[in-house]
Design a protein around this motif. Structure first.
Motif, short mmCIF file in Angstrom:
data_model
loop_
_atom_site.label_atom_id
_atom_site.label_comp_id
_atom_site.label_asym_id
_atom_site.label_seq_id
_atom_site.Cartn_x
_atom_site.Cartn_y
_atom_site.Cartn_z
N LYS A 205 0.84 -1.20 0.00
CA LYS A 205 0.00 0.00 0.00
C LYS A 205 0.87 1.24 0.00
CE LYS A 205 -3.95 -2.09 2.34
NZ LYS A 205 -4.89 -2.01 3.48
N LYS A 206 0.44 2.22 -0.74
CA LYS A 206 1.19 3.46 -0.90
C LYS A 206 0.77 4.49 0.15
CE LYS A 206 1.42 7.42 -3.89
NZ LYS A 206 0.85 8.21 -2.82
N GLU A 207 1.74 5.25 0.61
CA GLU A 207 1.45 6.33 1.56
C GLU A 207 0.64 7.42 0.86
OE1 GLU A 207 3.82 9.54 4.43
OE2 GLU A 207 4.93 8.24 3.04
N PRO A 208 -0.48 7.82 1.45
CA PRO A 208 -1.30 8.86 0.80
C PRO A 208 -0.61 10.22 0.84
CG PRO A 208 -2.17 8.36 2.97
CD PRO A 208 -1.08 7.36 2.71
N GLY A 209 -0.85 11.01 -0.21
CA GLY A 209 -0.30 12.36 -0.26
C GLY A 209 -1.00 13.28 0.73
N LEU A 210 -0.22 14.05 1.48
CA LEU A 210 -0.77 14.95 2.49
C LEU A 210 -0.04 16.28 2.40
CD1 LEU A 210 -2.55 15.38 5.10
CD2 LEU A 210 -0.54 14.63 6.39
N SER A 211 -0.79 17.38 2.40
CA SER A 211 -0.21 18.72 2.42
C SER A 211 -0.82 19.51 3.56
CB SER A 211 -0.47 19.45 1.08
OG SER A 211 0.13 18.77 0.01
N ILE B 183 4.84 31.50 -3.82
CA ILE B 183 4.42 30.22 -3.25
C ILE B 183 5.67 29.42 -2.93
CG2 ILE B 183 3.13 28.09 -3.63
CD1 ILE B 183 1.43 29.63 -5.69
N ILE B 184 5.77 28.97 -1.69
CA ILE B 184 6.90 28.14 -1.26
C ILE B 184 6.35 26.76 -0.92
CG2 ILE B 184 8.77 27.86 0.40
CD1 ILE B 184 8.70 30.89 0.81
N LEU B 185 6.82 25.76 -1.66
CA LEU B 185 6.32 24.39 -1.49
C LEU B 185 7.49 23.49 -1.11
CD1 LEU B 185 4.15 22.18 -1.77
CD2 LEU B 185 4.74 22.04 -4.19
N ARG B 186 7.36 22.82 0.04
CA ARG B 186 8.36 21.83 0.45
C ARG B 186 7.80 20.45 0.19
NH1 ARG B 186 9.72 20.66 6.63
NH2 ARG B 186 8.22 19.01 6.28
N ASP B 187 8.48 19.66 -0.65
CA ASP B 187 8.08 18.27 -0.83
C ASP B 187 9.07 17.37 -0.09
OD1 ASP B 187 10.34 18.08 -2.40
OD2 ASP B 187 9.28 17.85 -4.30
N ALA B 188 9.05 16.09 -0.38
CA ALA B 188 9.88 15.16 0.37
C ALA B 188 11.37 15.30 0.05
CB ALA B 188 9.44 13.73 0.08
N ILE B 189 11.70 16.02 -1.02
CA ILE B 189 13.09 16.12 -1.45
C ILE B 189 13.69 17.49 -1.21
CG2 ILE B 189 14.66 15.88 -3.43
CD1 ILE B 189 13.44 13.26 -2.50
N VAL C 61 3.53 25.97 1.89
CA VAL C 61 2.81 24.70 1.93
C VAL C 61 3.83 23.57 2.04
CG1 VAL C 61 1.32 23.12 0.66
CG2 VAL C 61 0.85 25.56 0.62
N MET C 62 3.56 22.62 2.91
CA MET C 62 4.43 21.46 3.11
C MET C 62 3.72 20.20 2.62
SD MET C 62 6.80 23.24 4.46
CE MET C 62 6.61 25.01 4.74
N LYS C 63 4.52 19.28 2.07
CA LYS C 63 3.95 18.05 1.52
C LYS C 63 4.83 16.87 1.90
CE LYS C 63 2.51 16.05 -2.93
NZ LYS C 63 1.16 15.72 -2.50
N ASN C 64 4.20 15.73 2.20
CA ASN C 64 4.95 14.58 2.66
C ASN C 64 5.57 13.77 1.53
OD1 ASN C 64 2.43 13.67 1.76
ND2 ASN C 64 2.47 11.89 3.12
N LEU C 65 5.09 13.93 0.29
CA LEU C 65 5.62 13.20 -0.86
C LEU C 65 6.18 14.19 -1.88
CD1 LEU C 65 2.75 10.61 -1.40
CD2 LEU C 65 4.84 10.31 -0.07
N ARG C 66 6.76 13.66 -2.94
CA ARG C 66 7.27 14.54 -3.99
C ARG C 66 6.11 15.17 -4.75
NH1 ARG C 66 12.33 13.00 -7.48
NH2 ARG C 66 12.20 15.26 -7.60
N VAL C 67 6.32 16.41 -5.20
CA VAL C 67 5.30 17.10 -5.97
C VAL C 67 5.28 16.52 -7.38
CG1 VAL C 67 6.94 18.91 -6.62
CG2 VAL C 67 4.48 19.35 -6.74
N CYS C 68 4.08 16.34 -7.95
CA CYS C 68 3.98 15.79 -9.30
C CYS C 68 4.23 16.89 -10.33
CB CYS C 68 2.61 15.14 -9.51
SG CYS C 68 1.25 16.32 -9.62
#
Length: 793
Positions: free
Chosen positions: A657-663, A771-777, A746-753
């Motif tokens: 199962k894949k971890e769901p995307g969360l922001s 806009i400042i977006l932090r993804d997993a990387i 905005v913070m995100k637990n996975l990589r942005v698509c």
């Protein structure tokens, strides 16, 4: 005529004295007092002083003072008793006031009066009053006697004035064991190692025999001194043998502790084995010595500590609180969590699990084993929760990534009126950094400044880390520049922050400044440098830094460093070199490096190599969802829909199962979280309306090169949620509530698509918003229709 038997008590005074000695509480003394007042009003001064002593022993100085006021006659003993009672109760002013009262009467103070007054000055740490009493003793001619001179030396030593203590010692006409011990203990308390050793040598030259107290003080000083050498420790051990005190278990335990603290664990073990009948104190010293520092003694020594604890039980000894706290520390260092739980059971059996130190050790044990709920129950079961136990629990939550619970517990700590220490605030700052809640972090920084902790380097490091992780690299840099003292952690934090924000050249410039400042980099520093080179596409620089890390600084590359190099080569399209590097790195059996290569195979469309890499990853880590997701997306990018479908079916077959995307986004009202297609938020209608308005203003490219998914999701349902991915909902919510001048973080637990990345660029231009977006990387700064990563992520 027969002689009658002698009475049980020869006089009424003897009867009352017997009753007073038998009293166990204040009401009993008061009853005897009442009987004396009625039946024996002309009681002798000796009996009244005995009654006064009973009041001091069981009732404290206040009822004793009332009795002293009522006494028709008083002598020096009467005043001495009350002076000492006030002193023991911590009422130094009243004690000295009684001393002054005694001098004002016809009663002449004796040596015991002055000794009691000097003891009051010692307990209060009032060296000024002590000097006054000292002067009066000199005037009265009592300072020359050894009893008063010892009190004078002890008073100065306890007040921290060792110059005056030594002067009083040198002018004394006579010295005994108490004189030497008072001087030695004063130097030990002051941390004056050289003076302590000189006094010990002087005792030998003066023909004074060494006793256990004197040698114990010296051993304690040697154990606590950071610059003490093993030769000095062995010399002190020789003094113990010369004095014939090698069988003293008190000295044996102190020497074991001394050797263990100096890193001479073999000497400590040999000494422990030489003790014929070790008691629990000796066992405690050896157990604590085995687990003094894991980095120095290693895991084997901590396991020996657990074996020694078992030996203690086999001998029928009763463990103390110190025994349990040391054994729990050993369980933590050796990762023997099962053994630790058994110790917890014994604590419950002995009903001492509520001890503060033991409670903190239990919290650490369960936190390190991942059982935070058990640790939290231990925390709540403590009778007294001091700042150490609060900090242990907060750190346990942070360690297990329960950051919101850590913040709530910190808020509860403040509500109880407790004052957090530096380590508490530092742990909470780390929680703020992980959640990227800058507003909360700013409030905690203000609290640290108000408490005076902002001047400490560890606090500055936490602030730099918090601001960097929250997307404000400028604030992180400013806080770094404001720091008075910077260590390698400070430089590593600011370098890593620039690397994560795509400021590769700035990160390398900071690294050059660090070299000029003569600060030696560590593994974390080079990880930040390699990350900067990877995100900035600086291949040659990155390979050069990777090479000098080992050759010039002797730092062995870790899996993280190797992953950075693979990422560096892969982003540049050098997939063959990246694969060769993995096979030669020594980490070819770690799925992390292969997953990094798989992601680059997708970016560059190398489906054939990607299939082989994916097979290797699934062989090493068959239950990890990330590899299946990347492979699925790679097939979709190449138009291989049937292979993509097979990958998705394989996931279902293996139960992956894949971890769901969360922001999430932080506003004044708190932290607001979103998932793709989320309609649970109270302002859901307004959010979707705002998102629709923003999307209608932009013209997206006709073909982005792939089917967009919420951070590479494989679910067909979420493929239809392209327009309402979690980060888009969070940005729309921020647009509604934040003023035009404020950036949206905005913070995100996975990589942005790719679709969301493209959309964020267009929205930043059409709305004229940052806009400042932090993804997993990494961080993406969107301004004016462009991203700081330059589409290189």
């Amino acid at each position: 005529m027969p002689v009658p038997p002698p009475p049980l008590f020869a006089s009424m005074d003897a009867l009352y004295l017997h009753l007073l000695r038998s009293c166990a509480s204040l009401p009993h003394v008061a009853a005897v007092h009442a009987h004396i007042a009625r039946a024996h009003p002309a009681a002798s001064l000796f009996l009244r002083n005995s009654l006064l002593a009973a009041y001091c022993r069981l009732g404290g100085p206040l009822p004793a003072a009332r009795l002293l006021d009522e006494m028709p006659r008083r002598n020096s003993v009467s005043f001495n008793l009350l002076i000492d009672a006030y002193s023991r109760a911590g009422l130094a002013d009243r004690s000295l006031g009684t001393f002054a009262r005694a001098r004002a009467t016809r009663v002449k103070p004796d040596r015991f009066t002055y000794a009691a007054a000097l003891a009051a000055c010692s307990r209060a740490g009032d060296v000024r009053a002590g000097k006054a009493v000292h002067a009066l003793a000199v005037l009265e001619g009592l300072a020359e006697g050894v009893f008063v001179s010892n009190s004078i030396v002890s008073m100065y030593a306890r007040c921290g004035d060792m110059d005056e203590a030594r002067r009083a010692f040198d002018v004394a006409c006579e010295h005994d064991d108490v004189s030497w011990n008072s001087l030695l203990s004063g130097y030990v308390r002051a941390g004056a190692r050289e003076e302590t050793l000189k006094v010990l040598a002087l005792m030998c030259r003066c023909g004074t025999g060494w006793n256990s107290f004197a040698l114990g003080s010296v051993i304690k000083c040697c154990a606590s001194s950071l610059d003490i050498t093993g030769h000095i420790a062995e010399a002190v051990h020789g003094c113990v043998l010369k004095a014939g005190l090698d069988t003293d278990v008190f000295l044996a335990s102190a020497m074991i502790d001394m050797y263990a603290k100096k890193g001479a664990l073999s000497n400590a073990v040999a000494l422990f084995k030489s003790v014929r009948e070790p008691n629990v104190i000796v066992f405690n010293a050896m157990i604590a010595g085995f687990c003094r520092d894991e980095a120095e003694v290693g895991k084997e020594a901590t396991v020996q500590a657990l074996s020694l604890y078992s030996e203690l039980l086999r001998r029928g000894m009763q463990p103390t609180e110190f025994t349990f706290s040391s054994v729990l520390r050993a369980c933590n260092l050796a990762a023997e969590f099962g053994f630790g739980k058994q110790i917890h059971g014994q604590l419950l059996k002995h009903s001492i699990q509520g001890d503060d130190y033991i409670g903190s050790a239990l919290i650490d044990l369960y936190s390190n084993s991942g059982c935070t709920e058990d640790g939290y129950r231990c925390f709540r079961s403590l009778y007294k929760q001091d700042i150490v136990t609060w900090t242990s629990m907060i750190s346990g939550f942070v360690q297990n990534e329960l950051f919101e619970k850590a913040l709530r517990l910190f808020q509860e700590l403040l509500c109880y009126g407790l004052k957090p220490d530096l380590f508490t605030i530092s742990s909470v700052m780390n929680a703020c950094a992980s959640l990227a809640v800058a507003r909360t972090g700013e409030q905690i920084q203000c609290l640290a400044t108000k408490s005076g902790f902002d001047r400490f380097t560890v606090m500055g490091n936490s602030c730099v880390h918090m601001y960097a992780r929250s997307g404000d690299v400028d604030a992180a840099t400013l806080r770094f520049q404001e720091m008075e003292s910077r260590d390698v952690v400070s430089w590593s934090a600011v370098i890593s922050s620039h690397a994560q924000h795509g400021c590769a050249r700035d990160a390398l410039c900071l690294f050059s400044e660090m070299m000029n400042a003569k600060v030696v980099p560590n593994e974390i520093t080079f990880l930040g440098v390699l990350t900067a080179c990877s995100h900035g596409g600086l291949v040659d620089e990155g390979l050069r830094y990777y090479e000098i890390m080992n050759k010039e600084y002797g730092l062995a590359p870790s899996i993280k460093h190797c992953t950075c190099v693979v990422d560096l080569l892969g982003r540049a399209g050098r997939l063959c070199d990246a694969e060769a590097f993995i096979r030669d790195s020594g980490f070819h059996d770690d799925p992390v490096v292969w997953r990094s290569l798989l992601a680059k195979c997708r970016i560059h469309g190398d489906t054939e190599r990607g299939q082989l890499v994916a097979d290797r990853i699934m062989e090493l880590e068959p239950t990890s969802s990330a590899s299946y997701v990347i492979l699925y997306n790679m097939y979709l990018d190449a138009g291989e829909l049937s292979l993509a479908s097979k990958t998705r079916d394989l996931m279902k077959e293996r139960g992956v199962k894949k971890e769901p995307g969360l922001s999430w986004i932080e506003l004044k009202s708190g932290v607001h979280s979103f998932v793709a297609g989320d309609k649970s938020h109270p302002e859901s209608n307004a959010i979707y309306k705002k998102l629709s308005e923003m999307l209608s203003k932009i013209e997206k490219p006709a073909n982005t090169g792939n089917v967009s998914r919420e951070s590479n999701d494989v679910s067909s349902r979420e493929q239809n949620l392209e327009g309402c991915h979690s980060e888009k909902l969070a940005v729309a919510f921020g647009m509604i509530h934040l003023p035009q001048s404020a950036p949206i973080r905005v913070m995100k637990n996975l990589r942005v698509c790719r679709d969301c990345h493209s959309t964020m660029k267009l929205i930043s231009g059409s709305e004229n918003r940052e806009i400042i977006l932090r993804d997993a990387i990494r961080f993406h700064h969107f301004r004016g229709g462009a991203c700081s990563c330059g589409d290189y992520w």
